[in-house]
Design an enzyme around this catalytic site. Structure first.
Site, PDB file in Angstrom:
ATOM      1  N   HIS A   1       0.866  -1.272   0.022  1.00 46.15           N
ATOM      2  CA  HIS A   1      -0.073   0.013  -0.077  1.00 46.15           C
ATOM      3  C   HIS A   1       1.039   1.182   0.012  1.00 46.15           C
ATOM      4  CE1 HIS A   1       1.019   0.389   4.239  1.00 46.15           C
ATOM      5  NE2 HIS A   1       0.252  -0.801   4.442  1.00 46.15           N
TER       6      HIS A   1
ATOM      7  N   HIS B   1       4.020   1.428   2.511  1.00 50.53           N
ATOM      8  CA  HIS B   1       5.059   0.804   2.039  1.00 50.53           C
ATOM      9  C   HIS B   1       5.756   1.504   1.030  1.00 50.53           C
ATOM     10  CE1 HIS B   1       2.327  -2.794   3.181  1.00 50.53           C
ATOM     11  NE2 HIS B   1       3.390  -2.856   4.189  1.00 50.53           N
TER      12      HIS B   1
ATOM     13  N   CYS C   1       2.257 -11.234  20.021  1.00 51.79           N
ATOM     14  CA  CYS C   1       1.430 -10.318  19.154  1.00 51.79           C
ATOM     15  C   CYS C   1       1.767 -10.680  17.656  1.00 51.79           C
ATOM     16  CB  CYS C   1       1.469  -8.537  19.042  1.00 51.79           C
ATOM     17  SG  CYS C   1       0.790  -7.873  17.806  1.00 51.79           S
TER      18      CYS C   1
ATOM     19  N   CYS D   1       2.986  -7.739  15.297  1.00 52.63           N
ATOM     20  CA  CYS D   1       4.364  -7.355  15.365  1.00 52.63           C
ATOM     21  C   CYS D   1       5.311  -8.419  15.306  1.00 52.63           C
ATOM     22  CB  CYS D   1       4.636  -6.710  16.986  1.00 52.63           C
ATOM     23  SG  CYS D   1       3.847  -5.387  17.676  1.00 52.63           S
TER      24      CYS D   1
ATOM     25  N   CYS E   1      -2.153  -4.800  22.204  1.00 51.89           N
ATOM     26  CA  CYS E   1      -0.888  -4.179  21.638  1.00 51.89           C
ATOM     27  C   CYS E   1      -1.364  -2.914  20.910  1.00 51.89           C
ATOM     28  CB  CYS E   1      -0.425  -5.175  20.457  1.00 51.89           C
ATOM     29  SG  CYS E   1       0.738  -4.349  19.370  1.00 51.89           S
TER      30      CYS E   1
ATOM     31  N   HIS F   1      -1.267  -2.947  17.011  1.00 45.38           N
ATOM     32  CA  HIS F   1      -2.222  -3.626  16.167  1.00 45.38           C
ATOM     33  C   HIS F   1      -3.583  -3.854  17.032  1.00 45.38           C
ATOM     34  CE1 HIS F   1       1.701  -4.519  14.655  1.00 45.38           C
ATOM     35  NE2 HIS F   1       1.100  -4.751  13.686  1.00 45.38           N
TER      36      HIS F   1
ATOM     37  N   LYS G   1      -6.082   6.679   9.782  1.00 45.50           N
ATOM     38  CA  LYS G   1      -5.176   5.444   9.512  1.00 45.50           C
ATOM     39  C   LYS G   1      -5.813   4.488   8.521  1.00 45.50           C
ATOM     40  CE  LYS G   1      -2.472   2.413  12.101  1.00 45.50           C
ATOM     41  NZ  LYS G   1      -2.414   1.573  13.314  1.00 45.50           N
TER      42      LYS G   1
ATOM     43  N   LYS H   1      -7.634  -2.559   6.531  1.00 43.24           N
ATOM     44  CA  LYS H   1      -8.455  -3.459   5.971  1.00 43.24           C
ATOM     45  C   LYS H   1     -10.011  -3.122   6.106  1.00 43.24           C
ATOM     46  CE  LYS H   1      -5.319  -6.794   4.191  1.00 43.24           C
ATOM     47  NZ  LYS H   1      -4.726  -7.882   5.020  1.00 43.24           N
TER      48      LYS H   1
END
Ligand code: MSP
Length: 519
Positions: A18, A21, A126, A129, A144, A147, A298, A301
């Site tokens: 995405h 990245h 996690c 991570c 976490c 996440h 943010k 998905k």
């Protein structure tokens, strides 16, 4: 400077790349391309991180092997970087045989020298991570913090790396090298994390996780992600604990390792400790960039707002990635979060790349054609004041890049473009031509074209295609090193014919752009 080695984080291949990245790869490519204008040996490494429980679970749910799943998704990253003109020197996959063998040797060496030991352990894992978290790492709901998921309780016998042994040495290194962690506002956070570090698990029981690199001589354990992933920065150069390759000797240590702020702990604590244990020099800089949001939200998905670089390229019908590269590079000041929005993208690249920069070249060349049939005469040549500004800009851009201030360097370039546009307006070459002051008119055009050569070189790392188009029209050598740029790049004689004067960048969404693309 005889070499410049840059690296990016290697991406997990659970899905397609995405824009987050892409942001990191674009920044690193821009840094590397800029340094390729300062050294003959700029080397960029990128790649993918293919092991881990998430890949194992997802591939199983799809009924394919983890390797088949990785092959499919890794190709998506390779394709995306090609589309974005990411000019990496090497692409590493953690499933590469050479990497796997080298990681096994690294692990074995650390085990034999006592830096790795076996230990029964109960911890909170996690999978986002791909790491164990301590109670202190969790948020107020026991999740976490990155996440937002409850970590799994894992009870296993694992191998552990003696991170605590290196704590003092890392603190000392950070204190003695204030620019080791960039931006400096992150240093404190790392020093705080160092206060509470514990030894880290570097393997998992095969019965629970099998998609990893086997521990040599232990059938029940696989080497687990961070030691595998972090080692990519040296194994990609050919490091294998034994005879190290020419590339390793030439390029290590890294000049800058570009990563997102979420994985700074792994790169500024775990990674230096591993390198110290291997008796290798540490990277010069760890650059932690901020995160990219979409319309200030943010990406996730579940929200369905994940934006891909291909999606943006398609929706704007772009034939080159330059506008997106330019936009992303100027999305945020060093280390801060940035945002992508379609409207802002269109507005910014139209204003900077089409209206200011592209038009400037186009109308100057058009005037050269109109008044002088595209010919530069000897009498036009002067040492324009404007060129002094251009030289200053080269120095300030270099200075910004010394600190990886990519957005700030881009602003300097656009400032030079604006200054040059003002120079044209104030000098009014069209009025000079009307008054029959042809020498003066020619001098103005020549001055602008000389500066356009500098602008082409400076914008090249951000917009390699547009820079090449500019250089073609100017008959300028875009491969010149920054320190070799002198006056008199524009030669006397016929520079360009009317039919060769083409816009180097068409406004997004303009009718002209649509027509050009249809042809
Ligand atoms: N595989 C690990 C890194 C190992 S490096 C030895 C990893 N992978 S990742 O796919 O989750 O993230 C790869 C990089 O992309 C990280 O540097 C991460 O910070 C970055 N980004 C992921 N999402 C992002 C945004 N939304 N914005 C900017 N960068 C972000 O972590």
């Amino acid at each position: 400077m005889d070499k410049f080695y840059t690296t990016t984080a290697i991406d997990y291949v659970n899905g397609a790349p995405h824009i987050g990245h892409a942001y990191e790869k674009i920044l690193t490519d821009i840094i590397t391309r800029h340094y390729s204008q300062r050294t003959d040996n700029a080397f960029m490494l990128t790649g993918v991180d293919e092991h881990g429980i998430k890949i194992q679970k997802t591939s199983a749910s799809l009924g394919i092997t983890p390797k088949e799943f990785c092959d499919i998704n890794t190709q998506k990253f390779i394709d995306a970087w090609k589309l974005l003109d990411i000019n990496y020197s090497r692409f590493i996959r953690t499933t590469d045989e050479q990497h796997k063998k080298a990681v096994q040797k690294i692990f074995d060496k650390l085990l034999k020298q006592g830096d790795i030991y076996k230990h029964a352990y109960k911890g909170l894992y996690c999978s986002g991570c791909e790491a164990f978290l301590s109670e202190k790492d969790l948020d107020e709901n026991g999740l976490c913090p990155v996440h937002k998921k409850k970590p799994e309780v894992v009870e296993e016998e694992n191998y552990f790396f003696k991170l605590t042994k290196y704590k003092d040495a890392i603190i000392k290194h950070i204190n003695q090298n204030p620019d080791f962690i960039i931006p400096s506002f992150r240093v404190k956070e790392v020093l705080n994390q160092l206060e509470n570090i514990e030894d880290i698990s570097v393997s998992r029981a095969k019965k629970n996780v099998s998609w990893g690199i086997d521990v040599l001589g232990d059938d029940e354990q696989v080497i687990y992600v961070w030691i595998d992933a972090l080692s990519n920065y040296i194994t990609a150069l050919g490091y294998n604990c034994e005879e190290n390759s020419d590339d390793f000797r030439k390029y290590w240590s890294a000049d800058v390792q570009v990563i997102g702020k979420d994985i700074l702990k792994f790169h500024s604590i775990y990674w230096p400790a591993i390198l110290m244990a291997l008796n290798l020099p540490l990277p010069k800089h760890i650059l932690a960039h901020g995160w990219i949001t979409i319309d200030e939200t943010k990406m996730s998905k579940s929200l369905g707002n994940v934006v891909s670089p291909e999606g943006i390229m398609k929706s704007f019908n772009l034939d080159i990635a330059d506008p997106l590269r330019y936009y992303m590079a100027s999305a945020a000041p060093l280390g801060k979060d940035g945002n992508y929005s379609d409207d802002d993208f269109k507005e910014k690249v139209n204003a900077h790349l089409a209206n200011s920069m592209g038009n400037l070249l186009n109308r100057t060349l058009s005037m050269l054609d109109k008044y002088f049939d595209g010919v530069i005469k000897e009498e036009f040549i002067n040492t324009p004041v404007l060129f002094e500004d251009a030289k200053k800009t080269i120095e300030s851009v270099k200075h910004h890049f010394n600190f990886f201030e990519i957005q700030e360097a881009a602003s300097e370039i656009i400032e030079l473009v604006d200054k040059t546009n003002k120079f044209v307006t104030n000098s009014a070459p069209w009025a000079l031509a009307k008054e029959g002051k042809m020498k003066e008119c020619g001098e103005v055009l020549y001055a602008v074209l000389e500066v356009m050569c500098v602008i082409a070189s400076l914008i090249y790392p951000y917009c390699p295609n547009i820079a090449k188009r500019m250089a073609d029209e100017l008959k300028y050598d875009i491969t010149l090193k920054l320190d070799d740029i002198k006056l008199n790049n524009i030669k006397t004689g016929k520079l360009i014919s009317k039919e060769d004067i083409k816009p180097v960048f068409l406004r997004l969404d303009s009718e002209l752009a649509d027509k050009a693309k249809k042809n």
